[in-house]
Write a protein that holds these residues in place. Structure first.
Motif, mmCIF file in Angstrom:
data_model
loop_
_atom_site.group_PDB
_atom_site.id
_atom_site.type_symbol
_atom_site.label_atom_id
_atom_site.label_comp_id
_atom_site.label_asym_id
_atom_site.label_seq_id
_atom_site.Cartn_x
_atom_site.Cartn_y
_atom_site.Cartn_z
ATOM 1 N N ILE A 395 -16.917 -46.317 -10.362
ATOM 2 C CA ILE A 395 -15.601 -46.780 -10.806
ATOM 3 C C ILE A 395 -14.632 -45.639 -10.493
ATOM 4 O O ILE A 395 -14.846 -44.496 -10.923
ATOM 5 N N PRO A 396 -13.561 -45.920 -9.756
ATOM 6 C CA PRO A 396 -12.671 -44.837 -9.357
ATOM 7 C C PRO A 396 -11.824 -44.326 -10.520
ATOM 8 O O PRO A 396 -11.618 -45.041 -11.508
ATOM 9 N N ALA A 397 -11.356 -43.101 -10.396
ATOM 10 C CA ALA A 397 -10.556 -42.480 -11.448
ATOM 11 C C ALA A 397 -9.326 -43.333 -11.759
ATOM 12 O O ALA A 397 -8.862 -43.381 -12.898
ATOM 13 N N SER A 398 -8.841 -44.028 -10.758
ATOM 14 C CA SER A 398 -7.656 -44.852 -10.981
ATOM 15 C C SER A 398 -7.905 -45.951 -12.003
ATOM 16 O O SER A 398 -6.977 -46.511 -12.558
ATOM 17 N N MET A 399 -9.150 -46.252 -12.285
ATOM 18 C CA MET A 399 -9.459 -47.265 -13.289
ATOM 19 C C MET A 399 -9.942 -46.623 -14.582
ATOM 20 O O MET A 399 -10.660 -47.241 -15.361
ATOM 21 N N GLY A 400 -9.541 -45.400 -14.803
ATOM 22 C CA GLY A 400 -10.015 -44.629 -15.947
ATOM 23 C C GLY A 400 -9.676 -45.240 -17.298
ATOM 24 O O GLY A 400 -10.283 -44.903 -18.308
ATOM 25 N N ASP A 401 -8.683 -46.115 -17.322
ATOM 26 C CA ASP A 401 -8.323 -46.708 -18.612
ATOM 27 C C ASP A 401 -9.187 -47.914 -18.954
ATOM 28 O O ASP A 401 -8.965 -48.580 -19.967
ATOM 29 N N CYS A 429 -18.726 -36.592 -1.854
ATOM 30 C CA CYS A 429 -18.567 -37.595 -0.800
ATOM 31 C C CYS A 429 -19.141 -38.903 -1.308
ATOM 32 O O CYS A 429 -20.299 -38.979 -1.724
ATOM 33 N N MET A 430 -18.355 -39.955 -1.249
ATOM 34 C CA MET A 430 -18.807 -41.213 -1.833
ATOM 35 C C MET A 430 -19.911 -41.870 -0.995
ATOM 36 O O MET A 430 -20.758 -42.581 -1.531
ATOM 37 N N VAL A 431 -19.864 -41.632 0.285
ATOM 38 C CA VAL A 431 -20.937 -42.186 1.125
ATOM 39 C C VAL A 431 -22.249 -41.479 0.796
ATOM 40 O O VAL A 431 -23.306 -42.106 0.633
ATOM 41 N N ASP A 432 -22.147 -40.178 0.641
ATOM 42 C CA ASP A 432 -23.323 -39.382 0.319
ATOM 43 C C ASP A 432 -23.870 -39.780 -1.049
ATOM 44 O O ASP A 432 -25.076 -39.853 -1.257
ATOM 45 N N GLY A 474 -19.305 -51.380 13.353
ATOM 46 C CA GLY A 474 -20.111 -52.503 12.853
ATOM 47 C C GLY A 474 -21.081 -52.114 11.749
ATOM 48 O O GLY A 474 -21.671 -52.979 11.118
ATOM 49 N N ASP A 475 -21.216 -50.810 11.496
ATOM 50 C CA ASP A 475 -22.155 -50.379 10.447
ATOM 51 C C ASP A 475 -21.728 -50.869 9.062
ATOM 52 O O ASP A 475 -22.559 -51.251 8.242
ATOM 53 N N VAL A 476 -20.419 -50.833 8.814
ATOM 54 C CA VAL A 476 -19.949 -51.268 7.497
ATOM 55 C C VAL A 476 -20.276 -52.750 7.295
ATOM 56 O O VAL A 476 -20.750 -53.156 6.230
ATOM 57 N N PRO A 499 -28.054 -52.471 -4.076
ATOM 58 C CA PRO A 499 -26.887 -52.254 -3.211
ATOM 59 C C PRO A 499 -25.611 -51.893 -3.971
ATOM 60 O O PRO A 499 -24.599 -51.586 -3.331
ATOM 61 N N ASN A 500 -25.616 -51.950 -5.313
ATOM 62 C CA ASN A 500 -24.366 -51.738 -6.068
ATOM 63 C C ASN A 500 -23.636 -50.446 -5.713
ATOM 64 O O ASN A 500 -22.422 -50.467 -5.499
ATOM 65 N N PRO A 501 -24.318 -49.311 -5.658
ATOM 66 C CA PRO A 501 -23.572 -48.089 -5.314
ATOM 67 C C PRO A 501 -22.886 -48.206 -3.950
ATOM 68 O O PRO A 501 -21.756 -47.729 -3.784
ATOM 69 N N VAL A 502 -23.537 -48.866 -3.017
ATOM 70 C CA VAL A 502 -22.929 -49.015 -1.691
ATOM 71 C C VAL A 502 -21.753 -49.979 -1.760
ATOM 72 O O VAL A 502 -20.667 -49.711 -1.238
ATOM 73 N N LEU A 503 -21.969 -51.091 -2.438
ATOM 74 C CA LEU A 503 -20.903 -52.099 -2.484
ATOM 75 C C LEU A 503 -19.665 -51.580 -3.202
ATOM 76 O O LEU A 503 -18.538 -51.827 -2.771
ATOM 77 N N THR A 504 -19.876 -50.840 -4.315
ATOM 78 C CA THR A 504 -18.692 -50.365 -5.042
ATOM 79 C C THR A 504 -17.977 -49.260 -4.282
ATOM 80 O O THR A 504 -16.750 -49.212 -4.262
ATOM 81 N N THR A 505 -18.732 -48.401 -3.637
ATOM 82 C CA THR A 505 -18.023 -47.365 -2.863
ATOM 83 C C THR A 505 -17.322 -47.985 -1.657
ATOM 84 O O THR A 505 -16.232 -47.564 -1.288
ATOM 85 N N LEU A 506 -17.934 -49.013 -1.103
ATOM 86 C CA LEU A 506 -17.261 -49.714 0.007
ATOM 87 C C LEU A 506 -15.978 -50.373 -0.493
ATOM 88 O O LEU A 506 -14.969 -50.441 0.211
ATOM 89 N N LYS A 507 -16.028 -50.813 -1.738
ATOM 90 C CA LYS A 507 -14.872 -51.511 -2.303
ATOM 91 C C LYS A 507 -13.743 -50.538 -2.639
ATOM 92 O O LYS A 507 -12.577 -50.787 -2.336
ATOM 93 N N TYR A 508 -14.110 -49.419 -3.255
ATOM 94 C CA TYR A 508 -13.065 -48.519 -3.758
ATOM 95 C C TYR A 508 -12.753 -47.366 -2.799
ATOM 96 O O TYR A 508 -11.709 -46.744 -2.922
ATOM 97 N N PHE A 509 -13.679 -47.069 -1.929
ATOM 98 C CA PHE A 509 -13.440 -45.936 -1.019
ATOM 99 C C PHE A 509 -13.720 -46.301 0.437
ATOM 100 O O PHE A 509 -14.420 -45.573 1.143
#
Lengths: 588, 1252
Positions: A395-401, A429-432, A474-476, A499-509
């Motif tokens: 969850i990105p810092a921008s959604m901290g509330d 690194c979010m990918v890492d 095409g990797d994404v 896949p959640n960590p990948v999907l959320t980082t793909l979504k937010y970053f």
């Protein structure tokens, strides 16, 4: 006479608490101090371990942090012997401290006794009201009333699923059959999560009492605790607690003088993450390979040895006695509309105060990170949190509330999970990060379902090539394709959430992925293969330090002259960057 | 059962039952073929492969249909884009970690796709004809290709990584050379009335004509040259391809009915337009035969300059050019070498090959280059012609220039660059420019509007071969430019399929590409992968000496010897998967168009486990479906296989990762059938494993008495294996080791196939006539001299009902004797009559399927794991649904482990034990009084005889602990409990005298006869032990269990046979008669008494013995006449299983010895002037129905053979019950069953203890 308590949970011991304990006993003997020394569990302030609490004769408590054996002598002499607290080491008690903030916003139900009572002593547990709830239930409640109370409290399973506990109990109670089982899932497997361990080490009886109440409610006479073998201390505490219960006749035939029978067995798991999954856990207890099976039938219908079985985790059970004693309303008055009570989080990562914090539902992420956790270490920028361990998401810092609430968190793509909360700053690194968690689940897949077994491996390989600077166009899309397929085509939670960590980082970053793939750059300057080190000419003093540090002689230059790094030779180890005293090496 | 709920599938409503999975419903109603790899309907749902996913309305996720239960009102889609995508992804993931070859690289590389591994395997067994048949599925010209093919297969051969390639082409040539002498010829179907014109008689045209003919087309082949063959004839020199051989192969094709018109040219004698009338399609295979010119001035006008192709063609004409002096050949390809070597043979003094580059760059085959050099051809590299030096228009010399190699060009070869000032003259009489050929369309394209490329090649689809003109197809060199024969052959065949489709449907679709997994997709294969392969030197082809060769046009390569063929076939590494023809993974990968590279990444590489003699494990091919693991652990309870490791690394291996042979594996092979891929396969009992396409023929196991269905996988005549089949019998797709692998004895090559006569102690092969004559003469003489009773016939319980019936009829009506029996029964003193005096006959009163209805199964005197594994499986399956298993055994047999109660009494105390159970039932007052009263007699006496057997005494006698006895009493005493007894009637190891009677007493006492889910199953050792008795192959019984005291039935049967049976059917102790040497003549049919030497005393009195057997057994070797019997797979007939299902065994092959057993007997009877009827199978069956009333019931219901008793009796009393066993044994059929006991009833067990 003063009482001294030393936190000897696994966190305390690993910080040297046992040596502190020895030092205290040594001082007592040496200086003939009149004081009682006790051990206790973890109070959550893992970042301050070893912890030592001194309780004065007037019951005023002083909590000292980072009490190394060297500090013991002064505390013992000045405070315990002479009555003058050593203010500079106090983290709580006496006068206000920074650390007060850590506890101020917490609401301790599960951890109510942790760090307070001696977990080895059934008497201490009973002295703080322990085993009142089960006795009350046995005397006054019908099983259905117990279930109603748990439903009314709004308690949800704390293991990750978040299913309403009382409803789950009712399913099992209503399943046909005379033999039923209950299981306590103590196979806490998320990396960085240790809520259950601390609870078992600090207050095993609360869990056992919760199990007794559950067993009574659904009509089970046998319970299993499936514990990680990697938790020797927790297992030992449980064994001791069960022995004490048996000695008092509180377990076995006719518990607490009722005509209800209940016994508990401990089964130590072999450390497979997937055995935290209900059906795999059951298979493991049955002596089979820990592999999940398709549901339905649910364990409540056909579980252990094919009998109706209720499974909850440690934290869920630990809530139960409190709810019975204080009433479901007291519990449901805390939290949001559909998430009641409290939740224990294991704070970790780039946060100042890492440890266990039990917070009321509805608290915001920012409150946890900035107030309880004290913000980011080293003044760096807060970037995101990873919630729910490897099955969760970021969850990105921008959604901290965002409030801590099952539904709200699920909407972000993360999950409440068992309560792991890893805080990340701008250098992560979010990918890492996604790669890290995926590697974990990929390693821990049982290998049954095609998509989990091979799919997560292929996703990991794609992430690896992206962070290695070999990402392809095409990797994404391929990652997304696999992620959705894996989510939909696996039997158990492990695969479905992998896949959640990948999907959320793909979504937010998404931009971080793009930077890696298209520009071969890691914006967080974290992926070694994507870094370039160069000399900032204006800052280079020509000291040769970096050239000496370079293991591959990629740095050229002479003394007092500006150096240069040969990019073809550079292996991106970062030695030059670390060595340079003048900030003349640029990492990009 | 009516289905209780409605669900919607693909918009249609269907009925479903609670507990059904979606897949169950879809399959039951045959709605769609849902793919699945992990699902085995015989096992509980598992759900791991995720291939069977379907969509449920309202659910976000797809669900696996194999494990998702239905719910009322559910709406399901089984096929849409999303589902297909998901299934495809699952397959792509599975195959991304499937380090395996479907086909060997040889077959993959062959343009025509010839099954190289398959024909090499056939050749390794000397089956050249079948090898040629297999080759000709793809390539009708092996005689040609075996000589001139470019052998891409050999370049790709994995054996290159070991030592040297397999000589594939030489092998093919050998098979073709052998076969052409008496060639295999395909069946040509009736003409379909359609006609196709094939223009061009080269390899493409011939091949196309061949395959179209096989599809029923009338083909006319047009050829502009005087003879067919195209470049094979006119481009390849005689010494490489003798034209007489070419003619034979061409004739073999045209003889199938191809109309041939030679000397007619398209564009001159006929046009494409003209072919439209009379032909439904046209195939153009015009080739590329025009020699390319060098582009040097005066080239065309100078005498002595010839094009390479023109030169070779001219050599095939009646008037070949005269060659002399020095010949210079320009070019580096095969044509250049051919021209050079031909020149040498036709008069040239010296031949120089001029090539612009070096030997390394030469496109010609290295073997050809070497041969040319050996013959004296001079190679001049890095030289090129510049101009012609001529005199009066006659060539004198070539002006040449030296070259050096520069930068690599587009082809990757370094291009030659002239070296300035290096010109020189090369005097010569002839210059042959062999630098390639062009396509020569003349004006065909312009006239017809046929689309062509810039190089004037006809434009045609890559797989459709369709040109721009509808109905006109083209293939071979004319669409590609000059290529090789095998390419043209491949085109010819594919075009034939395309043309067929066009004619039938009016259009062509490009064929779906078959999915083929190959190891190369996972990276280069290191030589180290073959480190353990033994090096074997490649067989060299013998050649004529060079000096000999250039004297004429004799074929240079003389061919392999058969020994070389055997050695060379042994070198094949069998890279292709043995499950190629039945792999589900490959099948689905083809259906879903899988891209093997989509998820390329790490793949696990495992060692193949070849430790087990029968089963090969290749974990590389494992897809973790767990079917084998679950079968092994849940069905067989053996657990020899399991998963090891976790996650991506997880794979099925033998437990503890030991070699399979070192595990608990019982070698039943059920894992082979469970495996949907090639991860677990049978090690084929052939020199090379194939694989080959097969047809499945359902039949019956010929080993024990359980009557399991199995399936023969028939590859070729006499080549077969066995696999499971989910047939009508009770074994439901499972087999034991004997059933699964026991067939191998039938493959034995060395079994005697000719009758033999022993003269002076030596065996001599003879004709049937001679041997039968001798046997008939001797036997008749003995009968005449010593009487009818001096001859006896012994018959095996492995013979069919029909054979057995005829045998005893032969004895009783022909020999007029009652000396018919089975040594197996005589010698063992079997209890085959143990229940006769109680029930009227000794038969199973329960069926195998009754086990599933039992609450308690009592196994006595039977080691199910060893002797009757499938019965053991039935018992274990029954346990799963709640039955409890009691094993009575003095020793801890494997079954004990899975038993709920083990009664471990002393040996020989079973009678007392069971009688104790009877006493306990009576003691509890639970005996079935009404049953006892109405259906039995002698109860009171029996009751008093066992009255003293209280638990204490039984415990003392048997040595079984009292608690165990009480537990047993508890289990079986309640009359509501269904009890099935399983009793090994042929087993001797635990037996005491009256065990069977004691069990009979128990059954009657508790009313457990004729009640579903109750009764006794008598396990027997041989496939037709039951039929043997039913057919009366015993001195004590006539067919239908007629005993000597049943005068009425004896007379009835006598009438049927037209003989006086009363005088013949007299009690006889056959064993005694033999021991006392009263038997002078013996016919032994399929038995081997002398395998035990002590039995010699039985046969020693016989002056003359005829043995009919498949092998030269110990008994056979003592005989005077040996007649080779037919094997079960060569025999038609029926067996009666131990629970008396009558099932047909299938004759798959004609008897290799020439006669079925029945025919042997009939012939012997004829020679002895004994009329023996009936002769034909159906007539014998008809008579058996009359002679054996129980079998008559089958006839009434119209079931015989493949149909089972079960079906018959289902209609009699309702579903699933065997009425027979309810009413044909005494306590049910109006007569009363008798309790049996006697003075010495317990004597064995207790001696004096019970007696006062």
């Amino acid at each position: 006479m003063k009482t001294i308590k030393v936190g000897l949970g696994t966190c305390g011991v690993s910080a040297g608490g046992d040596k502190t304990y020895e030092a205290i006993k040594y001082e007592i003997e040496q200086q003939s101090i009149q004081a009682t020394v006790k051990e206790t569990g973890c109070n959550g302030m893992c970042y301050r371990e070893p912890l030592m609490e001194v309780i004065d004769e007037d019951l005023k408590s002083y909590l000292y942090g980072e009490v190394t054996p060297e500090r013991v002598k002064r505390i013992m002499t000045e405070h315990v012997l002479n009555g003058t607290p050593v203010d500079e080491w106090i983290v709580q008690g006496g006068m206000p401290t920074e650390d007060d903030l850590f506890l101020k916003k917490q609401k301790r139900i599960v951890l109510r006794n942790c760090g307070i009572i001696d977990p080895n002593s059934i008497e201490e547990y009973m002295a703080v009201g322990g085993y009142q709830a089960i006795q009350k239930v046995l005397k006054e409640y019908s099983p259905d009333r117990v279930i109603e109370a748990i439903i009314a409290s709004g308690l949800r399973g704390r293991g990750g699923g978040g299913f309403l506990t009382g409803v789950k109990w009712r399913f099992c109670r209503q399943s046909p059959g005379t033999i039923k089982y209950i299981i306590c899932n103590a196979d806490e497997g998320d990396p960085g999560a240790f809520m259950d361990r601390s609870t078992l080490e600090g207050d095993p009886h609360s869990v056992l009492e919760g199990m007794m109440i559950c067993a009574y409610a659904i009509g089970a006479e046998e319970g299993y605790i499936y514990a990680r073998a990697e938790y020797p201390k927790a297992v030992q505490r449980l064994k001791d607690a069960i022995r004490n219960l048996l000695a008092k006749g509180f377990l076995g035939k006719g518990i607490f003088g009722s005509n209800t029978n209940f016994s508990i067995k401990i089964k130590e798991g072999a450390g497979a993450f997937v055995c935290g999954e209900e059906t795999a856990l059951i298979a493991s207890i049955e002596g089979k390979r820990g592999m999940p099976r398709f549901r339905p039938p649910f364990p409540a219908q056909s579980g252990l040895w094919g009998k109706p079985t209720n499974i909850n985790n440690v934290e869920t059970y630990a809530n139960v006695p409190w709810i019975i004693v204080n009433g479901p309303e007291a519990f449901s008055s805390m939290g949001t509309e559909n998430s009641k009570g409290s939740k224990v989080f294991a704070l970790a990562g780039k946060i100042l105060r890492g440890g266990l914090a039990e917070v009321p539902m509805g608290i915001t992420i920012n409150e946890i990170v900035h107030e309880i956790g004290g913000g980011i270490k080293g003044g760096k920028k807060f970037k995101a949190v990873q919630m729910g361990g490897p099955s969760g998401g970021c969850i990105p810092a921008s959604m901290g509330d965002l409030q801590i609430d099952y539904q709200q968190i699920n909407k972000t793509g993360a999950i409440m999970g068992s309560g792991g909360l890893v805080v990340m700053d701008e250098t992560t690194c979010m990918v890492d990060m996604a790669k890290f968690f995926l590697r974990f689940t990929q390693d821990e897949s049982c290998g049954k379902c095609t998509f989990c077994r091979v799919g997560t491996k292929r996703m990991l390989e794609i992430l690896e090539r992206i962070t290695d600077g070999k990402g392809q166009e095409g990797d994404v899309e391929l990652l997304r394709h696999l992620a959705y397929q894996i989510r939909n085509n696996t039997i158990c939670g492990l695969g479905q959430t992998a896949p959640n960590p990948v999907l959320t980082t793909l979504k937010y970053f998404p931009e971080e992925y793009e930077a890696h793939i298209k520009h071969k750059k890691c914006p967080a300057h974290s992926c070694p293969a994507l870094l370039t080190y160069s000399i900032r000419e204006e800052a280079c003093k020509g000291c040769m330090a970096c050239a000496k540090a370079c293991p591959v002689e990629a740095v050229s230059g002479e003394k007092k002259k500006v150096h240069a790094i040969d990019q073809a030779l550079c292996i991106r180890c970062g030695k030059c960057f670390e060595t340079c005293k003048f900030d003349a090496v640029l990492k990009d | 059962m009516t289905e209780q709920m409605k669900i919607k599938i693909n918009g249609q409503e269907y009925g479903a039952n609670p507990g059904d999975t979606i897949l169950d419903v879809v399959r039951r109603h045959d709605i769609d073929h849902i793919p699945t790899l992990c699902h085995d309907p015989k096992l509980p749902p598992y759900g791991s492969c995720y291939l069977c996913v379907v969509e449920i309305e309202g659910l976000e996720k797809l669900v696996p249909s194999c494990s998702s239960p239905v719910a009322p009102g559910m709406a399901i889609s089984t096929d849409n884009e999303r589902i297909r995508e998901s299934r495809k992804t699952a397959l792509e993931l599975l195959l991304s970690n499937h380090y395996a070859d479907c086909l060997g690289p040889c077959t993959q590389t062959c343009p025509a796709g010839v099954d190289v591994q398959g024909y090499i395997a056939l050749m390794s067994m000397g089956r050249y004809r079948e090898a040629v048949e297999l080759i000709k599925e793809k390539n009708p010209l092996p005689l040609v290709c075996g000589r001139v093919c470019v052998r891409e297969c050999e370049s790709a051969c994995r054996r290159n990584l070991v030592d040297d390639r397999v000589g594939i082409d030489y092998l093919k040539r050998y098979a073709a050379d052998v076969d052409i002498e008496n060639p295999w010829t395909p069946d040509v179907p009736k003409r379909n009335g359609k006609r196709v014109a094939v223009v061009g008689g080269g390899p493409a045209g011939l091949t196309c004509a061949y395959f179209l003919t096989l599809k029923g087309y009338g083909v006319t082949l047009f050829e502009s040259s005087p003879k067919l063959g195209g470049m094979l004839r006119y481009g390849i020199p005689e010494y490489r391809l003798p034209k007489a051989l070419l003619d034979r192969e061409i004739k073999w094709i045209t003889d199938l009915g191809v109309e041939v018109k030679t000397g007619v040219s398209l564009g001159k004698d006929f046009s494409l337009e003209s072919l439209k009338t009379g032909f439904d399609a046209t195939f153009l295979a015009l080739g590329a035969q025009k020699a390319k010119t060098m582009g040097i001035a005066d080239e065309g006008q100078t005498e002595g300059i010839i094009g390479g192709a023109d030169f070779l063609r001219a050599m095939q004409t009646e008037d070949p050019p005269k060659i002399y002096g020095t010949v210079v050949v320009m070019g580096g390809g095969n044509t250049a070498i051919d021209a050079a070597r031909t020149s040498l043979r036709t008069g040239a003094d010296k031949v120089v090959v001029l090539y612009r580059r070096t030997m390394k760059e030469m496109p010609a085959h290295q073997m050809e280059i070497d041969a040319a050099a050996e013959e004296g051809v001079e190679m001049r590299f890095l030289s090129a012609p510049l101009s012609i030096i001529s005199k009066n228009g006659r060539l004198e010399a070539l002006r040449c220039i030296r070259m050096e190699l520069g930068e690599p060009d587009a082809s990757g070869r370094r291009s030659p660059v002239p070296v300035k000032g290096s010109e020189y003259d090369l005097p010569c009489a002839f210059a042959i420019s062999a630098i390639g050929q062009d396509i020569d369309l003349g004006t065909i394209d312009e006239e017809s509007g046929l689309a062509v490329t810039r190089q004037k090649a006809i434009k045609a689809g890559k797989t459709s071969f369709a040109t721009s003109i509808p109905g006109v197809f083209a293939g071979g060199d004319v669409i590609t430019g000059p290529a090789v024969a095998i390419d043209a052959i491949a085109h010819g065949r594919q075009a034939a399929f395309a043309i067929d489709e066009y004619v039938r449907k009016g259009s062509t679709t490009s064929a779906d590409k078959e999915f083929i997994s190959r190891k190369e997709a996972f990276g280069e294969i290191p030589e180290s992968a073959f480190a353990e392969v033994r090096r074997i030197e490649k067989e060299r082809m013998a050649e004529l000496p060079a000096a000999e060769r250039i004297k004429g046009q004799a074929e240079v390569e003389v061919g392999f010897s058969e020994g070389q063929v055997m050695n060379e076939t042994g070198r094949c590494l069998e890279c292709g998967c043995s499950a190629y023809f039945d792999c589900d993974l490959r099948k689905y990968a083809t259906v879903f168009g899988v891209d093997i590279n989509k998820f390329a990444g790490d793949a696990r590489k495992h060692r193949v486990d070849g430790s087990h003699p029968l089963i090969a494990l290749d974990p590389n091919k494992c897809i973790n479906c767990g079917r084998c693991v679950r079968t092994c652990s849940e069905i067989l309870k053996v657990s020899a296989l399991g998963f090891v490791y976790r996650g991506f690394k997880s794979v099925v291996k033998p437990s503890m990762e030991k070699p399979l042979l070192e595990t608990t594996c019982i070698s039943c092979g059920n894992c082979i059938d469970a495996c949907p891929t090639g991860a677990i396969t049978e090690k084929m009992p052939f020199r090379k494993p194939g694989p080959w396409a097969f047809k499945e023929v359902e039949s019956l196991c010929a080993f024990c008495s359980l009557g399991c269905n199995l399936s023969y996988r028939v590859f070729h005549d006499g080549l077969f294996t066995v696999s499971n089949v989910n047939g009508a019998s009770h074994n439901k797709g499972y087999l034991c080791t004997k059933g699964r692998f026991g067939y191998r004895y039938m493959l034995e090559k060395d079994r005697p196939l000719k009758p033999m006569i022993r003269k002076k102690g030596e065996w001599h092969e003879s004709t049937w006539d001679e041997a039968l004559d001798l046997a008939a003469r001797k036997l008749t003489a003995i009968a005449n001299a010593s009487g009818a009773d001096s001859i006896a016939v012994l018959a095996s319980p492995t013979l069919t009902n029909e054979e057995l019936y005829l045998l005893q009829k032969f004895v009783r009506t022909g020999l007029k004797s009652n000396n018919i029996g089975s040594f197996t029964n005589l010698a063992r003193g079997s209890e085959q009559d143990g229940l006769d005096r109680m029930f009227g006959m000794t038969v199973s009163t329960a069926t195998m399927d009754d086990l599933g209805k039992a609450d308690v199964i009592l196994v006595v005197n039977a080691d199910l794991s060893e002797e009757h594994l499938i019965a053991g499986l039935k018992v274990k399956a029954a346990q799963k649904t709640g039955a409890r298993l009691v094993t009575v055994s003095s020793s801890e047999i494997p079954l004990v482990k899975s038993s709920d109660l083990w009664i471990d009494g002393k040996r020989g105390t079973t009678t007392a034990l069971i009688s104790g159970v009877c006493e306990a039932i009576i003691e509890k007052g639970l005996e079935q009084k009404k049953f006892i009263e109405t259906r039995t007699e002698g109860y009171e006496a029996f009751k008093s005889s066992i009255a003293r057997l209280d638990p204490g005494l039984v415990a003392e006698i048997t040595g079984v602990k009292r608690e165990k006895l009480l537990a047993l009493f508890d289990l079986v005493s309640d009359p509501k409990t269904n009890v099935v007894v399983v009793y090994g009637i042929d087993s001797l190891w635990e037996k005491s005298k009256n065990d069977l009677q004691a069990l009979g007493n128990l059954l009657m006492l508790s009313g457990r006869v004729g009640k579903p889910g109750n009764g006794i199953i008598l396990l027997r050792d041989f496939a037709n032990s039951q039929g043997l008795l039913d057919m009366g192959v015993d001195p004590g019984y006539l067919p239908g269990h007629i005993r000597a005291n049943d005068a009425g039935r004896i007379e009835e049967l006598g009438k049927l046979w037209g003989v006086d049976l009363q005088s013949v059917f007299k009690p006889v102790d056959l064993k005694d008669a033999m021991e006392k040497d009263r038997i002078k003549g013996l016919i032994v049919f399929g038995e081997d008494p002398l395998s035990v030497t002590s039995n010699l005393k039985l046969t020693s009195g016989a002056e003359f013995m005829v043995v009919v057997d498949s092998f030269m057994t110990a008994t056979a070797s003592e005989a005077q006449v040996f007649l080779p019997a037919s094997l079960p797979i060569e025999t038609e007939g029926t067996f009666t299983a131990c629970d008396r299902r009558v099932q047909r065994t299938t004759r798959v092959f004609a008897p290799r010895s020439g006669r079925e057993n029945r025919e042997i007997l009939a012939a012997l009877a004829e020679k002895m002037h004994i009329p023996l009827a009936p002769k034909k199978g159906p007539d014998i069956e008809k008579e058996i129905r009359k002679a054996v009333p129980l079998y008559g019931k089958l006839a009434k219901e119209g079931f015989w053979g493949k149909g089972l008793f079960e079906h018959t009796f289902m209609t009699a009393t309702g579903k699933g019950e065997f009425a027979l066993y309810q009413d044909d044994v005494t306590p049910q059929r109006g007569e009363k069953g008798r309790y049996l006991f006697g003075d010495n009833y317990f004597s064995l067990e207790i001696g004096s203890k019970l007696m006062p």
